[in-house]
Design a protein around this motif. Sequence first.
Motif, PDB file in Angstrom:
ATOM      1  N   ASP A 154       0.806  -1.221   0.000  1.00 14.83           N
ATOM      2  CA  ASP A 154       0.000   0.000   0.000  1.00 14.83           C
ATOM      3  C   ASP A 154       0.841   1.274   0.000  1.00 14.83           C
ATOM      4  O   ASP A 154       0.358   2.344   0.328  1.00 14.83           O
ATOM      5  N   SER A 155       2.118   1.170  -0.386  1.00  8.25           N
ATOM      6  CA  SER A 155       3.000   2.339  -0.341  1.00  8.25           C
ATOM      7  C   SER A 155       3.881   2.402  -1.576  1.00  8.25           C
ATOM      8  O   SER A 155       4.285   1.380  -2.112  1.00  8.25           O
ATOM      9  N   ALA A 156       4.195   3.605  -1.997  1.00 10.82           N
ATOM     10  CA  ALA A 156       5.109   3.790  -3.130  1.00 10.82           C
ATOM     11  C   ALA A 156       6.519   4.104  -2.640  1.00 10.82           C
ATOM     12  O   ALA A 156       7.424   4.304  -3.430  1.00 10.82           O
ATOM     13  N   GLU A 157       6.711   4.158  -1.336  1.00 11.48           N
ATOM     14  CA  GLU A 157       8.018   4.475  -0.766  1.00 11.48           C
ATOM     15  C   GLU A 157       8.789   3.212  -0.424  1.00 11.48           C
ATOM     16  O   GLU A 157       8.208   2.203  -0.036  1.00 11.48           O
ATOM     17  N   VAL A 158      10.121   3.301  -0.544  1.00 10.21           N
ATOM     18  CA  VAL A 158      10.975   2.185  -0.126  1.00 10.21           C
ATOM     19  C   VAL A 158      10.853   2.067   1.391  1.00 10.21           C
ATOM     20  O   VAL A 158      11.103   3.017   2.114  1.00 10.21           O
ATOM     21  N   ILE A 159      10.429   0.911   1.865  1.00 14.42           N
ATOM     22  CA  ILE A 159      10.255   0.690   3.297  1.00 14.42           C
ATOM     23  C   ILE A 159      11.463  -0.042   3.884  1.00 14.42           C
ATOM     24  O   ILE A 159      11.946   0.296   4.945  1.00 14.42           O
ATOM     25  N   HIS A 160      11.949  -1.045   3.180  1.00 10.80           N
ATOM     26  CA  HIS A 160      13.109  -1.814   3.644  1.00 10.80           C
ATOM     27  C   HIS A 160      14.126  -1.831   2.517  1.00 10.80           C
ATOM     28  O   HIS A 160      13.761  -1.917   1.349  1.00 10.80           O
ATOM     29  N   LYS A 161      15.409  -1.794   2.852  1.00 13.20           N
ATOM     30  CA  LYS A 161      16.418  -1.874   1.812  1.00 13.20           C
ATOM     31  C   LYS A 161      17.702  -2.484   2.352  1.00 13.20           C
ATOM     32  O   LYS A 161      17.964  -2.449   3.552  1.00 13.20           O
ATOM     33  N   ASP A 162      18.457  -3.042   1.458  1.00 16.07           N
ATOM     34  CA  ASP A 162      19.779  -3.593   1.759  1.00 16.07           C
ATOM     35  C   ASP A 162      20.673  -3.123   0.614  1.00 16.07           C
ATOM     36  O   ASP A 162      20.374  -3.368  -0.556  1.00 16.07           O
ATOM     37  N   ILE A 163      21.751  -2.427   0.944  1.00 15.73           N
ATOM     38  CA  ILE A 163      22.653  -1.889  -0.080  1.00 15.73           C
ATOM     39  C   ILE A 163      24.023  -2.540   0.075  1.00 15.73           C
ATOM     40  O   ILE A 163      24.550  -2.638   1.192  1.00 15.73           O
ATOM     41  N   GLU A 164      24.585  -3.002  -1.029  1.00 12.45           N
ATOM     42  CA  GLU A 164      25.909  -3.619  -1.039  1.00 12.45           C
ATOM     43  C   GLU A 164      26.751  -3.020  -2.156  1.00 12.45           C
ATOM     44  O   GLU A 164      26.252  -2.744  -3.245  1.00 12.45           O
ATOM     45  N   LYS A 165      28.035  -2.862  -1.888  1.00 13.14           N
ATOM     46  CA  LYS A 165      28.965  -2.341  -2.891  1.00 13.14           C
ATOM     47  C   LYS A 165      29.445  -3.484  -3.762  1.00 13.14           C
ATOM     48  O   LYS A 165      29.699  -4.581  -3.302  1.00 13.14           O
ATOM     49  N   LEU A 166      29.558  -3.220  -5.084  1.00 13.90           N
ATOM     50  CA  LEU A 166      30.077  -4.222  -6.014  1.00 13.90           C
ATOM     51  C   LEU A 166      31.587  -4.186  -6.030  1.00 13.90           C
ATOM     52  O   LEU A 166      32.202  -3.187  -5.862  1.00 13.90           O
TER      53      LEU A 166
END
Length: 141
Positions: A129-141
């Motif tokens: 029900d949302s257009a916003e990023v709620i959870h994220k995981d970011i990794e460097k290549l």
Amino acid sequence: MRISALSAALAVTVVTLAGSATSAAAEPTALTIPLEAGANLHLSTGSVTYERVDGAVNSVKIISVRATGGAKDCAWVQWNDPKAGGDGWSSLVSEPGCYGGTVGETPNVVIKAPAGHPLKVRLAAYHFDSAEVIHKDIEKL
């Protein structure tokens, strides 16, 4: 005479081994980064398999991408594209994995950025029900 034949055989062996080592070193090695965001019913997972592009600065070839949305989420795998508008992230999958479903693709594309711009990937999960990023995981290549 025996010493010369032995020396010649040894030289051939050394050249053969050196050639094999060079071939093995020249083959690219694929790396896989696992991604995870959220928890419980909102746990989304993904992965990116890539390899470095020889001789290119800040470039990688994306071999495969997988995104599985949580039971109540949709999940995308994205990269920090320096040419992207908006939030600065471009998708590596054509559609999200939603509500426990998985999307797996093999784009075989090269992504690149100027020197000094660290290449990163992220798993971005959105609640249904949302257009916003709620959870994220970011990794460097």
